[in-house]
Design an enzyme around this catalytic site. Structure first.
Site, PDB file in Angstrom:
ATOM      1  N   ASP A   1       3.092  -7.678  -6.929  1.00 33.73           N
ATOM      2  CA  ASP A   1       3.496  -8.322  -8.181  1.00 33.73           C
ATOM      3  C   ASP A   1       2.716  -9.606  -8.419  1.00 33.73           C
ATOM      4  OD1 ASP A   1       5.342  -6.356  -7.899  1.00 33.73           O
ATOM      5  OD2 ASP A   1       7.096  -7.652  -7.810  1.00 33.73           O
TER       6      ASP A   1
ATOM      7  N   ASP B   1       2.741 -10.086 -14.548  1.00 32.50           N
ATOM      8  CA  ASP B   1       2.831  -9.734 -13.141  1.00 32.50           C
ATOM      9  C   ASP B   1       1.611  -8.865 -12.831  1.00 32.50           C
ATOM     10  OD1 ASP B   1       5.253 -11.017 -12.899  1.00 32.50           O
ATOM     11  OD2 ASP B   1       6.370  -9.270 -12.173  1.00 32.50           O
TER      12      ASP B   1
ATOM     13  N   HIS C   1       6.315  -3.301 -14.598  1.00 28.51           N
ATOM     14  CA  HIS C   1       5.350  -2.840 -13.591  1.00 28.51           C
ATOM     15  C   HIS C   1       4.947  -1.391 -13.870  1.00 28.51           C
ATOM     16  CE1 HIS C   1       7.213  -6.080 -10.816  1.00 28.51           C
ATOM     17  NE2 HIS C   1       6.550  -6.595 -11.848  1.00 28.51           N
TER      18      HIS C   1
ATOM     19  N   ASP D   1       3.436   0.619 -11.920  1.00 31.84           N
ATOM     20  CA  ASP D   1       3.181   1.460 -10.746  1.00 31.84           C
ATOM     21  C   ASP D   1       4.331   2.391 -10.348  1.00 31.84           C
ATOM     22  OD1 ASP D   1       4.669  -0.680  -9.871  1.00 31.84           O
ATOM     23  OD2 ASP D   1       3.367  -1.220  -8.201  1.00 31.84           O
TER      24      ASP D   1
ATOM     25  N   CYS E   1       4.275  -1.380  -4.278  1.00 32.91           N
ATOM     26  CA  CYS E   1       4.753  -2.762  -4.482  1.00 32.91           C
ATOM     27  C   CYS E   1       4.604  -3.592  -3.202  1.00 32.91           C
ATOM     28  CB  CYS E   1       6.235  -2.777  -4.834  1.00 32.91           C
ATOM     29  SG  CYS E   1       6.717  -1.697  -6.167  1.00 32.91           S
TER      30      CYS E   1
END
Ligand code: ABU
Length: 410
Positions: A134, A224, A274, A276, A380
């Site tokens: 992040d 982020d 995010h 991902d 992450c």
């Protein structure tokens, strides 16, 4: 600041330095990465040491469900038992990588228990340092510390400062950088939105998200690093809860001047945070898409016009995330790719492992679910330092208006 080692048994030790304070060179250290799938040689794996659940803040409120104890009811240090179990998982993951001759570094110790007070805000504690992804954006030979929007994460970059300093000294071509620091005052957020959010239905939050309206305003430059997907010369950034348009514009100006092309991506997701666990590159030419978060109309085009295949991920193995977890069950598709044929997948995600097997990957199962609550999945929990390979052009067929930022201006 001196910190008890008992609270940070897994943190990297302070650097050995010359009298002048310059860190000693770590021989052979190399910083470079352009994507998430070339052969991984060096990585940072997070730690759960002394992690806290901070009280809620305007940015985190939007992600954490209204009834959750993480809104503040449970603020404070996570239980010792849960920290030890999460560290068992993270250390096991680090060992799997080291056994494959991948160099693993761990973040340094920072006192997450301390109240954070700046001239603009105050919050009960820091967060922790389990998800380096992040905070750290590795773009070629540069590692950049991102301007994150959660107040509790304001000082998270401090956990990487020593490592970055060592990388800088050890690789003469590496650059360490920081994006402009945000203020995160109440002026940075739509406070009325934050208050109203409690009472919105899923349909209403989805409507707002489709209008690209979030609790963050455009006052600060915010992103982020986990909202940024790197594919060689092309960089795709998700506009959502943790990344605003000013953040995307900043990324665009910074990296386009270095020859990269920056595109925005948006998904039908009422909590876009995010990229991902939403849209993940698996190898050159192959993307994995979350079927519950379809791409906005027209956004497949650049992939299709460049012969990329987009496959939908299978359903996660679990109906719910573990207790006190910020993330969704779609951490099932949050994997760490070791090279074009090898992928680390969470060990309980049997369906996801089978899908990778069918796609021609060797699957390495990793026990990580009990660390999810500390900040996410396998992707992450890591940040690239070095992947072999160079900056390729995977999208030679560009066209005017492909994911242009102006589309979302208001
Ligand atoms: N940090 C990834 C979280 C994404 C999700 O909750 O689906």
């Amino acid at each position: 600041m001196s910190i008890s080692n008992d609270l940070y048994p897994n943190a990297s030790l302070p650097l050995e330095r010359k009298d002048s304070g310059v860190p000693y060179v770590r021989q052979g250290l190399h910083v470079e990465s352009y994507n998430d799938f070339d052969p991984l040689r060096h990585v940072i794996v997070g730690i759960a040491d002394n992690q806290h659940i901070p009280e809620a803040c305007p940015a985190s409120n939007e992600k954490i469900p209204a009834g959750s104890p993480m809104r503040g009811g449970k603020a404070g240090r996570r239980t010792q038992e849960s920290i030890e179990r999460a560290n068992e998982c993270l250390n096991g993951f680090a060992k799997i990588l080291e056994d494959r001759n991948i160099i693993v570094d761990r973040p340094g110790a920072v006192d997450w228990h301390e109240r954070i007070t700046t001239p603009d805000f105050s919050i009960s504690s820091g967060f922790g340092v389990m998800p380096p992804r992040d905070c750290l954006l590795t773009m070629g030979k540069s590692m950049l510390m991102a301007p994150m929007s959660f107040r509790s994460r304001y000082f998270e970059y401090l956990a990487y400062v020593d490592l970055m300093r060592e990388y800088f000294e050890s690789d003469p071509n590496c650059m360490i950088e920081q994006a402009p620091r945000p203020r995160l005052s109440d002026d940075s957020f739509r406070m009325d939105y934050v208050a109203a959010y409690e009472y919105l239905s899923d349909a209403e939050t989805m409507e707002r998200s489709l209008r690209k309206e979030y609790s963050t305003k455009e006052t600060d430059i915010l992103f982020d690093a986990a909202d940024v997907m790197r594919l060689g010369k092309d960089i795709f950034v998700q506009h959502g809860l943790t990344t605003n348009l000013a953040g995307i514009r900043w990324i665009k100006r910074k990296y386009e001047s270095q020859g990269y092309r920056v595109h925005t991506l948006s998904f039908e997701d009422n909590h876009p945070i995010h990229i991902d666990a939403t849209f993940c590159p698996l190898r050159p030419g192959l993307m994995l898409l979350n079927p519950n978060r379809p791409l906005f109309k027209g956004q497949r085009e650049i992939f299709e016009k460049n012969d990329w295949e987009i496959v939908e991920a299978v359903s996660p193995a679990w109906d719910n995330p573990p207790p006190l977890c910020y993330s969704s069950t779609w951490l099932s598709m949050n994997t760490l790719i070791l090279d074009h044929k090898t992928v680390c997948v969470e060990a309980s995600e049997t369906g996801q492992m089978e899908q990778f097997d069918k796609l021609g990957f060797d699957v390495v199962p990793v026990d990580l679910r009990d660390a999810y609550a500390f900040g996410g999945g396998l992707h992450c929990a890591t940040a690239d330092v070095w992947r072999e390979g160079t900056c390729e052009d995977y999208f030679p067929n560009q066209f005017s208006g492909a994911h242009s930022l102006e589309h979302w201006e208001y």
